[in-house]
Design a protein around this motif. Structure first.
Motif, PDB file in Angstrom:
ATOM      1  N   HIS A  61      13.095   1.770   1.775  1.00  0.00           N
ATOM      2  CA  HIS A  61      13.011   3.191   2.125  1.00  0.00           C
ATOM      3  C   HIS A  61      13.698   4.051   1.070  1.00  0.00           C
ATOM      4  O   HIS A  61      13.140   5.047   0.584  1.00  0.00           O
ATOM      5  CB  HIS A  61      13.654   3.407   3.494  1.00  0.00           C
ATOM      6  N   GLN A  62      14.913   3.671   0.710  1.00  0.00           N
ATOM      7  CA  GLN A  62      15.680   4.442  -0.264  1.00  0.00           C
ATOM      8  C   GLN A  62      14.993   4.477  -1.620  1.00  0.00           C
ATOM      9  O   GLN A  62      14.839   5.536  -2.236  1.00  0.00           O
ATOM     10  CB  GLN A  62      17.087   3.837  -0.403  1.00  0.00           C
ATOM     11  N   PHE A  63      14.578   3.308  -2.105  1.00  0.00           N
ATOM     12  CA  PHE A  63      14.031   3.251  -3.461  1.00  0.00           C
ATOM     13  C   PHE A  63      12.611   3.798  -3.530  1.00  0.00           C
ATOM     14  O   PHE A  63      12.196   4.321  -4.567  1.00  0.00           O
ATOM     15  CB  PHE A  63      14.111   1.821  -3.991  1.00  0.00           C
ATOM     16  N   ALA A  64      11.841   3.673  -2.456  1.00  0.00           N
ATOM     17  CA  ALA A  64      10.514   4.290  -2.431  1.00  0.00           C
ATOM     18  C   ALA A  64      10.646   5.809  -2.489  1.00  0.00           C
ATOM     19  O   ALA A  64       9.887   6.494  -3.191  1.00  0.00           O
ATOM     20  CB  ALA A  64       9.756   3.855  -1.186  1.00  0.00           C
ATOM     21  N   ALA A  65      11.600   6.353  -1.733  1.00  0.00           N
ATOM     22  CA  ALA A  65      11.830   7.795  -1.751  1.00  0.00           C
ATOM     23  C   ALA A  65      12.237   8.266  -3.140  1.00  0.00           C
ATOM     24  O   ALA A  65      11.754   9.294  -3.643  1.00  0.00           O
ATOM     25  CB  ALA A  65      12.907   8.165  -0.731  1.00  0.00           C
ATOM     26  N   LYS A  66      13.112   7.505  -3.776  1.00  0.00           N
ATOM     27  CA  LYS A  66      13.555   7.878  -5.118  1.00  0.00           C
ATOM     28  C   LYS A  66      12.397   7.840  -6.109  1.00  0.00           C
ATOM     29  O   LYS A  66      12.241   8.743  -6.941  1.00  0.00           O
ATOM     30  CB  LYS A  66      14.667   6.934  -5.570  1.00  0.00           C
ATOM     31  N   THR A 105       7.716   7.261   5.257  1.00  0.00           N
ATOM     32  CA  THR A 105       7.533   6.401   6.428  1.00  0.00           C
ATOM     33  C   THR A 105       7.113   5.017   5.975  1.00  0.00           C
ATOM     34  O   THR A 105       6.176   4.873   5.192  1.00  0.00           O
ATOM     35  CB  THR A 105       6.460   6.973   7.372  1.00  0.00           C
ATOM     36  N   LEU A 106       7.819   4.007   6.461  1.00  0.00           N
ATOM     37  CA  LEU A 106       7.487   2.611   6.172  1.00  0.00           C
ATOM     38  C   LEU A 106       6.798   1.989   7.380  1.00  0.00           C
ATOM     39  O   LEU A 106       7.280   2.114   8.502  1.00  0.00           O
ATOM     40  CB  LEU A 106       8.749   1.806   5.852  1.00  0.00           C
ATOM     41  N   HIS A 107       5.671   1.325   7.145  1.00  0.00           N
ATOM     42  CA  HIS A 107       4.996   0.552   8.182  1.00  0.00           C
ATOM     43  C   HIS A 107       5.154  -0.919   7.816  1.00  0.00           C
ATOM     44  O   HIS A 107       4.677  -1.358   6.768  1.00  0.00           O
ATOM     45  CB  HIS A 107       3.512   0.909   8.258  1.00  0.00           C
ATOM     46  N   THR A 108       5.825  -1.666   8.661  1.00  0.00           N
ATOM     47  CA  THR A 108       6.109  -3.074   8.365  1.00  0.00           C
ATOM     48  C   THR A 108       5.024  -3.963   8.971  1.00  0.00           C
ATOM     49  O   THR A 108       4.712  -3.852  10.158  1.00  0.00           O
ATOM     50  CB  THR A 108       7.480  -3.478   8.911  1.00  0.00           C
ATOM     51  N   LEU A 109       4.488  -4.845   8.145  1.00  0.00           N
ATOM     52  CA  LEU A 109       3.442  -5.773   8.558  1.00  0.00           C
ATOM     53  C   LEU A 109       3.946  -7.198   8.456  1.00  0.00           C
ATOM     54  O   LEU A 109       4.917  -7.480   7.752  1.00  0.00           O
ATOM     55  CB  LEU A 109       2.207  -5.601   7.670  1.00  0.00           C
ATOM     56  N   VAL A 110       3.274  -8.106   9.137  1.00  0.00           N
ATOM     57  CA  VAL A 110       3.639  -9.519   9.058  1.00  0.00           C
ATOM     58  C   VAL A 110       3.450 -10.006   7.625  1.00  0.00           C
ATOM     59  O   VAL A 110       2.585  -9.518   6.891  1.00  0.00           O
ATOM     60  CB  VAL A 110       2.787 -10.346  10.047  1.00  0.00           C
ATOM     61  N   ALA A 167       0.733   5.109  -7.235  1.00  0.00           N
ATOM     62  CA  ALA A 167       0.207   6.216  -6.428  1.00  0.00           C
ATOM     63  C   ALA A 167       0.571   7.564  -7.049  1.00  0.00           C
ATOM     64  O   ALA A 167      -0.237   8.505  -7.059  1.00  0.00           O
ATOM     65  CB  ALA A 167       0.742   6.118  -5.000  1.00  0.00           C
ATOM     66  N   LYS A 168       1.766   7.648  -7.562  1.00  0.00           N
ATOM     67  CA  LYS A 168       2.224   8.892  -8.192  1.00  0.00           C
ATOM     68  C   LYS A 168       1.488   9.137  -9.503  1.00  0.00           C
ATOM     69  O   LYS A 168       1.152  10.288  -9.835  1.00  0.00           O
ATOM     70  CB  LYS A 168       3.731   8.820  -8.420  1.00  0.00           C
ATOM     71  N   ALA A 169       1.205   8.067 -10.252  1.00  0.00           N
ATOM     72  CA  ALA A 169       0.539   8.202 -11.545  1.00  0.00           C
ATOM     73  C   ALA A 169      -0.883   8.724 -11.417  1.00  0.00           C
ATOM     74  O   ALA A 169      -1.414   9.329 -12.355  1.00  0.00           O
ATOM     75  CB  ALA A 169       0.543   6.859 -12.282  1.00  0.00           C
ATOM     76  N   ILE A 170      -1.532   8.485 -10.269  1.00  0.00           N
ATOM     77  CA  ILE A 170      -2.881   9.025 -10.056  1.00  0.00           C
ATOM     78  C   ILE A 170      -2.809  10.305  -9.225  1.00  0.00           C
ATOM     79  O   ILE A 170      -3.803  10.727  -8.623  1.00  0.00           O
ATOM     80  CB  ILE A 170      -3.820   7.990  -9.413  1.00  0.00           C
ATOM     81  N   ASP A 171      -1.622  10.907  -9.205  1.00  0.00           N
ATOM     82  CA  ASP A 171      -1.400  12.199  -8.545  1.00  0.00           C
ATOM     83  C   ASP A 171      -1.707  12.171  -7.052  1.00  0.00           C
ATOM     84  O   ASP A 171      -2.151  13.177  -6.476  1.00  0.00           O
ATOM     85  CB  ASP A 171      -2.233  13.294  -9.229  1.00  0.00           C
ATOM     86  N   GLY A 172      -1.514  11.017  -6.429  1.00  0.00           N
ATOM     87  CA  GLY A 172      -1.709  10.920  -4.992  1.00  0.00           C
ATOM     88  C   GLY A 172      -3.136  11.175  -4.559  1.00  0.00           C
ATOM     89  O   GLY A 172      -3.377  11.548  -3.403  1.00  0.00           O
ATOM     90  N   VAL A 209       0.858  -1.176   0.000  1.00  0.00           N
ATOM     91  CA  VAL A 209       0.000   0.000   0.000  1.00  0.00           C
ATOM     92  C   VAL A 209       0.898   1.232   0.000  1.00  0.00           C
ATOM     93  O   VAL A 209       1.826   1.331   0.811  1.00  0.00           O
ATOM     94  CB  VAL A 209      -0.932   0.021   1.226  1.00  0.00           C
ATOM     95  N   ALA A 210       0.616   2.164  -0.908  1.00  0.00           N
ATOM     96  CA  ALA A 210       1.369   3.422  -0.979  1.00  0.00           C
ATOM     97  C   ALA A 210       0.397   4.590  -0.908  1.00  0.00           C
ATOM     98  O   ALA A 210      -0.637   4.589  -1.587  1.00  0.00           O
ATOM     99  CB  ALA A 210       2.173   3.482  -2.272  1.00  0.00           C
ATOM    100  N   TRP A 211       0.733   5.576  -0.089  1.00  0.00           N
ATOM    101  CA  TRP A 211      -0.129   6.746   0.084  1.00  0.00           C
ATOM    102  C   TRP A 211       0.733   8.002   0.024  1.00  0.00           C
ATOM    103  O   TRP A 211       1.552   8.255   0.896  1.00  0.00           O
ATOM    104  CB  TRP A 211      -0.866   6.664   1.413  1.00  0.00           C
ATOM    105  N   LEU A 212       0.534   8.794  -1.001  1.00  0.00           N
ATOM    106  CA  LEU A 212       1.181  10.089  -1.151  1.00  0.00           C
ATOM    107  C   LEU A 212       0.218  11.161  -0.660  1.00  0.00           C
ATOM    108  O   LEU A 212      -0.879  11.328  -1.220  1.00  0.00           O
ATOM    109  CB  LEU A 212       1.541  10.340  -2.612  1.00  0.00           C
ATOM    110  N   HIS A 213       0.597  11.867   0.368  1.00  0.00           N
ATOM    111  CA  HIS A 213      -0.288  12.904   0.892  1.00  0.00           C
ATOM    112  C   HIS A 213       0.516  13.903   1.712  1.00  0.00           C
ATOM    113  O   HIS A 213       1.521  13.565   2.355  1.00  0.00           O
ATOM    114  CB  HIS A 213      -1.383  12.293   1.778  1.00  0.00           C
ATOM    115  N   ASP A 214       0.089  15.146   1.670  1.00  0.00           N
ATOM    116  CA  ASP A 214       0.688  16.206   2.496  1.00  0.00           C
ATOM    117  C   ASP A 214       2.206  16.284   2.339  1.00  0.00           C
ATOM    118  O   ASP A 214       2.943  16.507   3.312  1.00  0.00           O
ATOM    119  CB  ASP A 214       0.338  15.994   3.977  1.00  0.00           C
ATOM    120  N   GLY A 215       2.670  16.082   1.109  1.00  0.00           N
ATOM    121  CA  GLY A 215       4.100  16.188   0.845  1.00  0.00           C
ATOM    122  C   GLY A 215       4.929  15.048   1.391  1.00  0.00           C
ATOM    123  O   GLY A 215       6.147  15.184   1.540  1.00  0.00           O
TER     124      GLY A 215
END
Length: 750
Positions: free
Chosen positions: A399-404, A414-419, A442-447, A378-384
């Motif tokens: 973390h690094q590649f998601a940021a890039k 922020t990464l939330h790790t789940l089982v 997430a980026k393609a739908i403009d967050g 799950v990816a959520w782009l919001h509030d910068g």
């Protein structure tokens, strides 16, 4: 699974530098060094737990096991908090995928803390390599290489001992008695005067204690949980049984959408164009967008997304991929095996005169990981900022590649790790494929909304990232008294490290150690061994698979040992033991397994085969009892002996050995990804078979008592199984198996 154990400290720090250079810079991010990591691990820092910054998270459950966990006030280090209710919350820096390491980490800390197991809770650590790095990986935070307990053994014990010492000091001050007179047990402090208090009652006072010296750790005879059978029931079992465990598919967020991707239909295919008209007519489909991975169909639910993808019309250029064929690759690999390659093992003594020579070519197919939970994020782009929820097995990479991918600085991610429902290596790769793909959508739908990217089983099985195909060519000889006289070994197969950020640190002189581990180094004394490696480049992306290179090297070494023993007229057990005089732990587990299995004791219609191997620092030997009728093979029993150092959780170790044996047996019988016209022929469990419960043999696991530091458990049980079984088949008069799976030889399971 992983190979970061090959990295030294300097190499890991170079890797961290490369990762940092490849991603946007964080605002005021601290330098990532091993020294800083160790200082942070030993200092008094406050742990970061599961939390929220917005009311939207009110309904979001946390990781398994933390419901009702305390929030303080005693937080002496990054790994434990003790609340006023007496609950000890243990922050687990390693990811739980079913292997039981949350229980192991909790056991280590709770033992030194003298905590009541019923008051222990666990939660996952945030992405923070400065505090939660895998100490065997240097400055990288991640789970793999069967390293969770090994690298945490002293670190978590020290964390627990520190918290206990602070509680004792607080009680000593409150009761005005010497600290040495205070006893602790099951989260209770007591004194001979009759005074007592629960940890919760002393937690606030303990938070103000300043320790002058580091506390002394327990001796082995003082352990309450470590090494004790059934003392620590698994912390993740209740939530998995009652359905409260939170997987990525369980995440609920306001306006959450689901996405599936139309992936390239063959390896190396390129998207030419697509027509989304029909896809957009499907009720629930909200977006059809191009992303670097393919075309994403986004909808209000999974079914609508899948129907939309089915209606999508896409044109692909497959001109470069149609010629990719497994049979042709095998032929090519065999031809390469006859040519000089990159040296990976140079003999330290010359060959002796040969009396008999055995030559063999071994063939290993591509293998998929086939974990029960397909990849998702799950990816959520919001509030910068960006937030992700997934089974983040390697947070440093994710973390690094998601940021890039998001174009954001690290401190805005922020990464939330789940089982996770399994991995076997799939979730930890050097490019974070499914995490990055989710961010791209997430980026393609403009967050506009949070998006859950969901792979289907077919997506996952056909995506590549396989255990590479390999060919081994071996020519070995014995002298006139039955000793190994010469050994020439050629390996052909893709480098897992090539083309990744790991390559500069891992690949030396053209040799990827993951391609040859188990041959060089080997448990056997073979100073005459000469090894060469070929690493072809293919459009099929390779990845580590449970036990990495040991999955094929152990098979070759252990079946060749049997063939040489037969050529020498010697018992396979005695032949091996003669070569293990400098590896006493390997010899010990081999003797133990053979003794417990009743080696060479005649049994009507049943033959035994054995194998021994070292991987991830652990020594495992297995003896397989096998019957065969009309070409139908049945593995009746497997006796396993394991030396993994201190056995922190014996029940978990047995479970892991049993799981390894079942996993390896399924691969031995059925495991194969066959590529035709650039596409994987196997797409789901109907064609990529896994072992069924009725096919599981009886298993005995014997754990060697040891004072050595803990070593790997999650993977070392895999490599010996296949060679032990095929050695037994040969003793039954069956074929000498040199190509896997067994289905390729005409042998089938009863």
């Amino acid at each position: 699974m992983h190979v970061f154990r090959h990295l030294d400290t300097a190499a890991s720090e170079r890797l961290a530098t490369r990762l940092a250079a490849s991603a946007p810079a964080a605002h005021d991010a601290p330098a990532l060094t091993r020294r800083a990591l160790l200082q942070a691990a030993g200092g008094l820092v406050v742990a970061i737990g599961w939390g929220s910054h917005d009311d939207a998270y009110a309904a979001l459950p946390g990781p398994a096991g933390i419901e009702g966990a305390a929030t303080g006030p005693l937080a002496p280090n990054a790994f434990v908090r003790v609340g006023t209710d007496g609950i000890a919350t243990i922050v687990c820096k390693h990811h739980e995928m079913g292997q039981g390491n949350t229980t192991g980490l909790a056991s280590l800390l709770a033992d030194e803390l003298d905590a009541d197991w019923s008051l222990v809770r666990t939660e996952y650590a945030p992405s923070d390599p400065k505090r939660y790095a895998n100490l065997l990986f240097g400055t990288l935070q991640g789970t793999g290489g069967s390293s969770a307990i090994a690298n945490s053994y002293l670190q978590y014990r020290q964390a627990g001992a520190t918290a206990r010492a602070m509680l004792v000091a607080a009680a000593a001050d409150a009761w005005q008695v010497p600290a040495s007179e205070i006893r602790t047990s099951k989260s209770v402090l007591s004194h001979a005067s009759g005074k007592s208090a629960g940890y919760g009652a002393m937690a606030e006072a303990a938070s103000r204690v300043k320790l002058a010296t580091e506390p002394v750790l327990k001796t082995r005879d003082q352990f309450v949980y470590i090494g004790k059978d059934k003392a620590t029931p698994r912390v993740d079992s209740p939530s998995k049984c009652n359905g409260s465990a939170v997987y990525t598919i369980d995440v609920k967020l306001p306006g959450l959408l689901t996405a599936v991707i139309a992936w390239p239909p063959s390896f190396g295919a390129k998207l030419l164009s697509f027509d989304a008209s029909d896809a957009k007519k499907i009720k629930g489909v909200t977006d059809v967008v191009q992303v670097p991975e393919g075309v994403a169909v986004v909808a209000t639910g999974t079914w609508a997304a899948l129907q939309g993808r089915r209606a999508l019309i896409a044109q692909w250029d497959e001109s470069s991929s149609r010629s990719l064929d497994s049979d042709q690759l095998l032929a090519s690999y065999k031809a390469q095996a006859t040519q000089p390659g990159k040296p990976f093992a140079k003999p330290t003594q010359g060959p002796a005169p040969a009396a008999k020579t055995v030559e063999a070519v071994y063939e290993f197919p591509f293998l998929a990981h086939a974990s029960m939970e397909p990849m998702n994020c799950v990816a959520w782009l919001h509030d910068g900022m960006l937030e992700t929820w997934s089974g983040h097995q390697f947070p440093t990479f994710d973390h690094q590649f998601a940021a890039k991918a998001a174009g954001l600085p690290i401190d805005k991610v922020t990464l939330h790790t789940l089982v996770s429902g399994g991995s076997f290596g799939r979730r930890a790769n050097c490019w974070s494929d499914f995490t990055v793909a989710a961010v791209h959508v997430a980026k393609a739908i403009d967050g506009r909304a949070p998006v859950r990217l969901q792979y289907t089983r077919e997506d996952d099985t056909g995506a590549g990232l396989y255990r590479p195909m390999y060919v081994h060519s071996v020519k070995a000889s014995i002298d006139d008294v039955g000793r190994v006289a010469d050994w020439k070994h050629v390996v052909v197969g893709q480098s897992i490290m090539a083309g990744t950020v790991m390559e500069p640190m891992m690949v030396k002189d053209g040799v990827d150690p993951t391609s040859v581990e188990g041959v060089s180094p080997s448990v056997y004394a073979l100073p005459m061994l000469q090894g060469e490696l070929h690493s072809p480049v293919l459009a099929v992306r390779p990845l580590w698979w449970r036990s990495v290179g040991n999955t094929h090297t152990a098979f070759v070494m252990e079946t060749m040992m049997d063939e040489l023993a037969i050529a020498a007229g010697k018992d396979p057990l005695a032949f091996r033991l003669a070569l293990l005089d400098k590896t006493p732990r390997a010899a010990a587990v081999l003797r133990l397994a053979a003794d417990k299995a009743g080696w060479s004791t005649p049994r009507g219609g049943v033959a035994q085969g054995l194998a021994v191997h070292e991987s991830f620092g652990s020594f495992v030997a297995q003896v397989a009892d096998v019957s065969m009728t009309n070409g139908k093979v049945k593995v009746e029993r497997v006796v396993c002996a394991v030396d993994c150092g201190v056995a922190v959780n014996p029940d978990v170790i047995r479970a892991q050995m049993e799981g390894c044996i079942g996993f390896a047996l399924g691969a031995l019988y059925y495991g194969e990804i066959d590529i035709k016209n650039g596409r994987a022929a196997q797409r789901n469990f109907d064609t990529y078979r896994s072992l069924r419960i009725h096919e599981m043999p009886k298993i005995e696991v014997h754990i060697v008592s040891s004072d050595s530091a803990p070593t790997g458990v999650g993977e070392p049980g895999v490599p010996p199984l296949a060679p032990a079984v095929v050695n037994a088949i040969a003793r039954l008069g069956g074929p000498r198996v040199r190509r896997l799976p067994l289905a390729r030889t005409g042998l089938v399971l009863t």
